[in-house]
Design a protein around this motif. Sequence first.
Motif, PDB file in Angstrom:
ATOM      1  N   VAL A  28       5.397  16.588  13.173  1.00 59.07           N
ATOM      2  CA  VAL A  28       5.894  16.285  11.844  1.00 59.07           C
ATOM      3  C   VAL A  28       4.732  16.296  10.868  1.00 59.07           C
ATOM      4  N   GLN A  29       4.973  16.876   9.709  1.00 55.97           N
ATOM      5  CA  GLN A  29       3.987  16.899   8.647  1.00 55.97           C
ATOM      6  C   GLN A  29       4.607  16.368   7.359  1.00 55.97           C
ATOM      7  N   LEU A  30       3.836  15.579   6.605  1.00 59.87           N
ATOM      8  CA  LEU A  30       4.224  15.122   5.282  1.00 59.87           C
ATOM      9  C   LEU A  30       3.207  15.674   4.292  1.00 59.87           C
ATOM     10  N   VAL A  31       3.677  16.353   3.263  1.00 59.06           N
ATOM     11  CA  VAL A  31       2.804  16.986   2.295  1.00 59.06           C
ATOM     12  C   VAL A  31       3.139  16.472   0.902  1.00 59.06           C
ATOM     13  N   GLU A  32       2.151  15.825   0.251  1.00 59.81           N
ATOM     14  CA  GLU A  32       2.322  15.328  -1.104  1.00 59.81           C
ATOM     15  C   GLU A  32       1.895  16.384  -2.119  1.00 59.81           C
ATOM     16  N   SER A  33       2.466  16.296  -3.306  1.00 58.99           N
ATOM     17  CA  SER A  33       2.069  17.150  -4.409  1.00 58.99           C
ATOM     18  C   SER A  33       2.363  16.433  -5.717  1.00 58.99           C
ATOM     19  N   GLY A  34       1.770  16.918  -6.798  1.00 55.49           N
ATOM     20  CA  GLY A  34       2.068  16.400  -8.118  1.00 55.49           C
ATOM     21  C   GLY A  34       0.995  15.534  -8.741  1.00 55.49           C
ATOM     22  N   ASP A  49      13.082   4.403   6.527  1.00 57.12           N
ATOM     23  CA  ASP A  49      12.407   4.066   5.279  1.00 57.12           C
ATOM     24  C   ASP A  49      11.387   5.123   4.887  1.00 57.12           C
ATOM     25  N   MET A  50      11.224   5.316   3.589  1.00 55.95           N
ATOM     26  CA  MET A  50      10.169   6.141   3.034  1.00 55.95           C
ATOM     27  C   MET A  50       9.498   5.340   1.922  1.00 55.95           C
ATOM     28  N   GLY A  51       8.237   5.646   1.653  1.00 53.78           N
ATOM     29  CA  GLY A  51       7.550   4.892   0.627  1.00 53.78           C
ATOM     30  C   GLY A  51       6.302   5.569   0.128  1.00 53.78           C
ATOM     31  N   TRP A  52       5.747   4.985  -0.918  1.00 51.80           N
ATOM     32  CA  TRP A  52       4.491   5.418  -1.499  1.00 51.80           C
ATOM     33  C   TRP A  52       3.510   4.264  -1.476  1.00 51.80           C
ATOM     34  N   TYR A  53       2.298   4.543  -1.017  1.00 54.44           N
ATOM     35  CA  TYR A  53       1.193   3.610  -1.035  1.00 54.44           C
ATOM     36  C   TYR A  53       0.074   4.207  -1.888  1.00 54.44           C
ATOM     37  N   ARG A  54      -0.844   3.353  -2.333  1.00 52.20           N
ATOM     38  CA  ARG A  54      -2.007   3.857  -3.042  1.00 52.20           C
ATOM     39  C   ARG A  54      -3.236   3.065  -2.651  1.00 52.20           C
ATOM     40  N   GLN A  55      -4.382   3.705  -2.770  1.00 51.71           N
ATOM     41  CA  GLN A  55      -5.644   3.063  -2.466  1.00 51.71           C
ATOM     42  C   GLN A  55      -6.687   3.498  -3.481  1.00 51.71           C
ATOM     43  N   ASP A 110      -3.806   2.430 -12.564  1.00 54.25           N
ATOM     44  CA  ASP A 110      -2.992   3.183 -11.617  1.00 54.25           C
ATOM     45  C   ASP A 110      -3.799   4.257 -10.894  1.00 54.25           C
ATOM     46  N   THR A 111      -5.026   4.483 -11.306  1.00 52.86           N
ATOM     47  CA  THR A 111      -5.873   5.493 -10.676  1.00 52.86           C
ATOM     48  C   THR A 111      -6.098   5.161  -9.207  1.00 52.86           C
ATOM     49  N   ALA A 112      -5.769   6.095  -8.331  1.00 52.18           N
ATOM     50  CA  ALA A 112      -5.881   5.885  -6.893  1.00 52.18           C
ATOM     51  C   ALA A 112      -5.479   7.163  -6.176  1.00 52.18           C
ATOM     52  N   VAL A 113      -5.712   7.185  -4.868  1.00 51.89           N
ATOM     53  CA  VAL A 113      -5.114   8.193  -4.011  1.00 51.89           C
ATOM     54  C   VAL A 113      -3.763   7.663  -3.566  1.00 51.89           C
ATOM     55  N   TYR A 114      -2.728   8.444  -3.777  1.00 50.65           N
ATOM     56  CA  TYR A 114      -1.371   8.049  -3.431  1.00 50.65           C
ATOM     57  C   TYR A 114      -0.943   8.744  -2.142  1.00 50.65           C
ATOM     58  N   TYR A 115      -0.427   7.959  -1.204  1.00 49.29           N
ATOM     59  CA  TYR A 115      -0.007   8.456   0.102  1.00 49.29           C
ATOM     60  C   TYR A 115       1.488   8.211   0.293  1.00 49.29           C
ATOM     61  N   CYS A 116       2.189   9.194   0.816  1.00 48.31           N
ATOM     62  CA  CYS A 116       3.571   8.955   1.193  1.00 48.31           C
ATOM     63  C   CYS A 116       3.647   8.567   2.657  1.00 48.31           C
ATOM     64  N   ASN A 117       4.685   7.843   2.982  1.00 45.76           N
ATOM     65  CA  ASN A 117       4.894   7.314   4.324  1.00 45.76           C
ATOM     66  C   ASN A 117       6.363   7.450   4.680  1.00 45.76           C
ATOM     67  N   SER A 133      12.853  12.740  20.714  1.00 42.49           N
ATOM     68  CA  SER A 133      12.787  11.318  21.039  1.00 42.49           C
ATOM     69  C   SER A 133      13.581  10.544  20.001  1.00 42.49           C
ATOM     70  N   ARG A 134      14.873  10.726  20.030  1.00 41.11           N
ATOM     71  CA  ARG A 134      15.736  10.226  18.966  1.00 41.11           C
ATOM     72  C   ARG A 134      15.896   8.722  18.966  1.00 41.11           C
ATOM     73  N   TRP A 135      15.498   8.052  20.041  1.00 37.15           N
ATOM     74  CA  TRP A 135      15.639   6.617  20.165  1.00 37.15           C
ATOM     75  C   TRP A 135      14.386   5.867  19.737  1.00 37.15           C
ATOM     76  N   ARG A 136      13.359   6.593  19.326  1.00 37.89           N
ATOM     77  CA  ARG A 136      12.078   5.989  18.995  1.00 37.89           C
ATOM     78  C   ARG A 136      11.574   6.537  17.658  1.00 37.89           C
ATOM     79  N   THR A 137      11.068   5.645  16.810  1.00 34.52           N
ATOM     80  CA  THR A 137      10.502   6.045  15.528  1.00 34.52           C
ATOM     81  C   THR A 137       9.039   5.631  15.438  1.00 34.52           C
ATOM     82  N   ARG A 138       8.323   6.282  14.548  1.00 34.76           N
ATOM     83  CA  ARG A 138       6.957   5.922  14.236  1.00 34.76           C
ATOM     84  C   ARG A 138       6.667   6.291  12.791  1.00 34.76           C
ATOM     85  N   ASP A 139       5.594   5.705  12.255  1.00 37.23           N
ATOM     86  CA  ASP A 139       5.158   6.014  10.898  1.00 37.23           C
ATOM     87  C   ASP A 139       4.375   7.316  10.852  1.00 37.23           C
TER      88      ASP A 139
END
Length: 122
Positions: A2-8, A33-39, A89-96, A104-110
């Motif tokens: 699985v890959q998550l790719v941010e843009s914008g 769940d999905m979300g946005w984090y920043r650092q 608000d300046t930061a690197v923003y990460y999606c999760n 493995s439909r019975w198991r999830t991970r971040d």
Amino acid sequence: QVQLVESGGGLVQPGGSLRLSCAASGSIFSISDMGWYRQAPGKQRELVAAITSGGRTNYADSVKGRFTISRDNARYTVYLQMNSLKPEDTAVYYCNAEIALQSSRWRTRDYWGQGTQVTVSS
């Protein structure tokens, strides 16, 4: 698998707007769940906004009224509309995303995206 790719991300003046996108791809069975984090430099990574599979949202107090999180379940995509941006608000923003794989439909991970830089400056 699985890959998550941010843009914008990018450079914007105070008071301006940006919309971040994050698309998941791969052998996905489901996403909860999905979300946005920043650092920011010298600070811990913090949750900015989160959205459940049913559309329930939560926001950090610092962004309430300015940011809006949304998702397109059919496209495995989460968005963050950022308005009235401030220098802090300046930061690197990460999606999760919490994802179950087809194998493995019975198991999830971040899973995490690579991050996109947002800079708010005059």
